[in-house]
Design an enzyme around this catalytic site. Sequence first.
Site, mmCIF file in Angstrom:
data_model
loop_
_atom_site.group_PDB
_atom_site.id
_atom_site.type_symbol
_atom_site.label_atom_id
_atom_site.label_comp_id
_atom_site.label_asym_id
_atom_site.label_seq_id
_atom_site.Cartn_x
_atom_site.Cartn_y
_atom_site.Cartn_z
ATOM 1 N N ARG A 142 -0.530 -22.965 -15.223
ATOM 2 C CA ARG A 142 -1.106 -21.685 -15.656
ATOM 3 C C ARG A 142 -2.025 -21.043 -14.620
ATOM 4 O O ARG A 142 -2.844 -20.202 -14.950
ATOM 5 C CB ARG A 142 -1.852 -21.837 -16.989
ATOM 6 C CG ARG A 142 -0.967 -22.237 -18.159
ATOM 7 C CD ARG A 142 -1.677 -22.025 -19.473
ATOM 8 N NE ARG A 142 -0.810 -22.312 -20.601
ATOM 9 C CZ ARG A 142 -0.775 -23.470 -21.242
ATOM 10 N NH1 ARG A 142 -1.555 -24.465 -20.852
ATOM 11 N NH2 ARG A 142 0.033 -23.650 -22.256
ATOM 12 N N LYS A 164 0.205 -9.127 -5.710
ATOM 13 C CA LYS A 164 1.522 -9.048 -6.324
ATOM 14 C C LYS A 164 2.337 -10.275 -5.925
ATOM 15 O O LYS A 164 2.444 -10.592 -4.744
ATOM 16 C CB LYS A 164 2.263 -7.791 -5.861
ATOM 17 C CG LYS A 164 1.942 -6.524 -6.610
ATOM 18 C CD LYS A 164 2.907 -5.443 -6.141
ATOM 19 C CE LYS A 164 2.737 -4.147 -6.888
ATOM 20 N NZ LYS A 164 3.709 -3.132 -6.425
ATOM 21 N N GLU A 206 5.472 -0.395 7.316
ATOM 22 C CA GLU A 206 4.398 -0.369 6.313
ATOM 23 C C GLU A 206 3.121 0.245 6.902
ATOM 24 O O GLU A 206 2.353 0.891 6.185
ATOM 25 C CB GLU A 206 4.117 -1.769 5.779
ATOM 26 C CG GLU A 206 5.236 -2.368 4.942
ATOM 27 C CD GLU A 206 5.321 -1.779 3.537
ATOM 28 O OE1 GLU A 206 4.440 -0.980 3.156
ATOM 29 O OE2 GLU A 206 6.287 -2.116 2.818
ATOM 30 N N LYS A 250 -4.743 -0.334 2.407
ATOM 31 C CA LYS A 250 -4.145 -0.947 1.221
ATOM 32 C C LYS A 250 -5.219 -1.494 0.288
ATOM 33 O O LYS A 250 -5.128 -1.338 -0.935
ATOM 34 C CB LYS A 250 -3.177 -2.066 1.608
ATOM 35 C CG LYS A 250 -2.564 -2.694 0.357
ATOM 36 C CD LYS A 250 -1.385 -3.576 0.618
ATOM 37 C CE LYS A 250 -0.796 -4.031 -0.722
ATOM 38 N NZ LYS A 250 0.375 -4.915 -0.560
ATOM 39 N N GLU A 260 -1.405 -1.607 -10.823
ATOM 40 C CA GLU A 260 -0.390 -0.581 -10.620
ATOM 41 C C GLU A 260 -0.204 0.313 -11.850
ATOM 42 O O GLU A 260 0.899 0.697 -12.211
ATOM 43 C CB GLU A 260 0.951 -1.227 -10.232
ATOM 44 C CG GLU A 260 1.868 -0.275 -9.483
ATOM 45 C CD GLU A 260 3.101 -0.966 -8.921
ATOM 46 O OE1 GLU A 260 3.640 -0.453 -7.929
ATOM 47 O OE2 GLU A 260 3.517 -2.013 -9.461
ATOM 48 N N ARG A 264 -2.162 2.935 -7.515
ATOM 49 C CA ARG A 264 -1.483 1.942 -6.675
ATOM 50 C C ARG A 264 -0.006 2.267 -6.463
ATOM 51 O O ARG A 264 0.622 1.770 -5.513
ATOM 52 C CB ARG A 264 -1.633 0.544 -7.291
ATOM 53 C CG ARG A 264 -1.072 -0.565 -6.396
ATOM 54 C CD ARG A 264 -1.484 -1.933 -6.852
ATOM 55 N NE ARG A 264 -0.894 -2.965 -6.011
ATOM 56 C CZ ARG A 264 -1.252 -4.243 -5.993
ATOM 57 N NH1 ARG A 264 -2.237 -4.644 -6.778
ATOM 58 N NH2 ARG A 264 -0.654 -5.110 -5.206
ATOM 59 N N ASN A 268 4.183 2.593 -3.191
ATOM 60 C CA ASN A 268 5.630 2.501 -3.337
ATOM 61 C C ASN A 268 6.380 3.593 -2.572
ATOM 62 O O ASN A 268 7.620 3.659 -2.650
ATOM 63 C CB ASN A 268 6.023 2.581 -4.815
ATOM 64 C CG ASN A 268 5.567 1.363 -5.595
ATOM 65 O OD1 ASN A 268 5.571 0.250 -5.078
ATOM 66 N ND2 ASN A 268 5.160 1.583 -6.837
ATOM 67 N N HIS A 271 9.850 3.028 -1.182
ATOM 68 C CA HIS A 271 10.368 1.773 -1.706
ATOM 69 C C HIS A 271 11.439 1.923 -2.778
ATOM 70 O O HIS A 271 12.238 1.007 -2.972
ATOM 71 C CB HIS A 271 9.219 0.919 -2.242
ATOM 72 C CG HIS A 271 8.406 0.265 -1.173
ATOM 73 N ND1 HIS A 271 7.718 0.991 -0.229
ATOM 74 C CD2 HIS A 271 8.177 -1.041 -0.887
ATOM 75 C CE1 HIS A 271 7.094 0.152 0.583
ATOM 76 N NE2 HIS A 271 7.372 -1.083 0.205
ATOM 77 N N HIS A 275 14.465 -0.422 -1.953
ATOM 78 C CA HIS A 275 14.883 -1.543 -2.794
ATOM 79 C C HIS A 275 16.344 -1.411 -3.204
ATOM 80 O O HIS A 275 17.078 -2.408 -3.291
ATOM 81 C CB HIS A 275 13.994 -1.636 -4.032
ATOM 82 C CG HIS A 275 12.638 -2.191 -3.743
ATOM 83 N ND1 HIS A 275 11.632 -2.235 -4.683
ATOM 84 C CD2 HIS A 275 12.102 -2.734 -2.623
ATOM 85 C CE1 HIS A 275 10.549 -2.773 -4.154
ATOM 86 N NE2 HIS A 275 10.817 -3.073 -2.902
ATOM 87 N N HIS A 287 13.173 -5.839 5.357
ATOM 88 C CA HIS A 287 12.481 -4.995 4.387
ATOM 89 C C HIS A 287 11.839 -3.783 5.057
ATOM 90 O O HIS A 287 11.927 -2.659 4.557
ATOM 91 C CB HIS A 287 11.416 -5.817 3.657
ATOM 92 C CG HIS A 287 10.616 -5.017 2.683
ATOM 93 N ND1 HIS A 287 11.170 -4.411 1.570
ATOM 94 C CD2 HIS A 287 9.295 -4.699 2.643
ATOM 95 C CE1 HIS A 287 10.233 -3.764 0.893
ATOM 96 N NE2 HIS A 287 9.097 -3.921 1.529
#
Length: 388
Positions: A142, A164, A206, A250, A260, A264, A268, A271, A275, A287
């Site tokens: 956990r 993330k 990026e 960032k 997000e 935030r 993206n 992206h 993606h 990427h």
Amino acid sequence: MGTMETAEAHTAVHAAAHTAAHTSAVPDALPLTLDYPVFCAVGTRQHLAAIVQQVAPAHRIAVISDDTVAAVHAPQVMAQFEGSTASLFTIPPGEQEKTRERWASLTDALMAWGAGRDTTIVALGGGVICDLSGFVAATYMRGLPVVQVPTTLLAMVDASVGGKTAVDTPAGKNLVGAFHNPAAVVIDPEVLTSLPPAILRSGLAEMIKHGVIADVAYFDRLLQALPSLLARGAQAPEFGALIAGSVRIKAAVVAEDSREGGLRQILNFGHTIAHAVEKLLHYDMLHGDAVAMGMVAEARLAERLGMAGPGLAAAVEDAVRRAGLPTRLPVGVSAASVVAETLGDKKARAGAARYALPRALGEMDPADGRWSVPVADPIVMEVLAGLL
């Protein structure tokens, strides 16, 4: 300790190296507004054990890496933890390894090793290792502390910061994951000297994105430095400060919206298209290269919708081209197939893909506080047709 291999995983467990543990003082972190420190300076990895001891002291240290990175950097890292119960777990390199199956194999290996709540995970690698190790840390017992040690430019300025974590599925990228902040991020630009030029160049995407979404002055500094960065690679004297600047951008966004829910989403930019293309190519495209092409497409989309004035798309495309990154859809990828894949993106809502779009360099469109907008498929198709 010997090597353990199963049909599901290629997970190597090695004993710590034989040199003395590093006991030097912890260096200063960057002045950021995050809940965890980010260290960014040449030589910082030499202080990793001291940093771990400060931010997440543990009886066991589980270092997760891939075979390629481990061959270069693991001996020095493991040497710092001599005297601790520390082991290295490796997987094959590549985005295709960021799966639920690989997550399961790593958690099984941790259980077999005896890892409990007394364990800190050290993620040593690029974006795949950052995401996958973070997800292991988020879910094992956990939640365990994780210290991110990115070894690629892309991971330094993106994947390692923000909390993330995720794995990919056949339905799309990063669809299973969790928010799990690291205990610390340790960025050492010196490790970039071991990267192939294409991998290093991919990380520039990026950095360009950060300038477009939030800081035109940073965007201009990056463009001015590109000739040096491309000619000298990791030896370029500007690299360290530019990496720190990208992390600062960032971090400022993440600090405002950690999960997000709003702002935030500007991270993206580029992206949604990226993606979709990555999935169509079975993740056989870097990427950063996909993001570069995605930014060109989405900047054109912003102009087509009237959200951005004329010239924005040309400026973004010029930056991407000057960085040596792709500006067109890959051969064999159709506009229709990309649009179809965007509907399965995790950012899609009510059957429509959503896009975070700029209205000027350094400024994103707030979309009435939602920071992303749905765009009709025919408009996206029209824009993508211009990139074939």
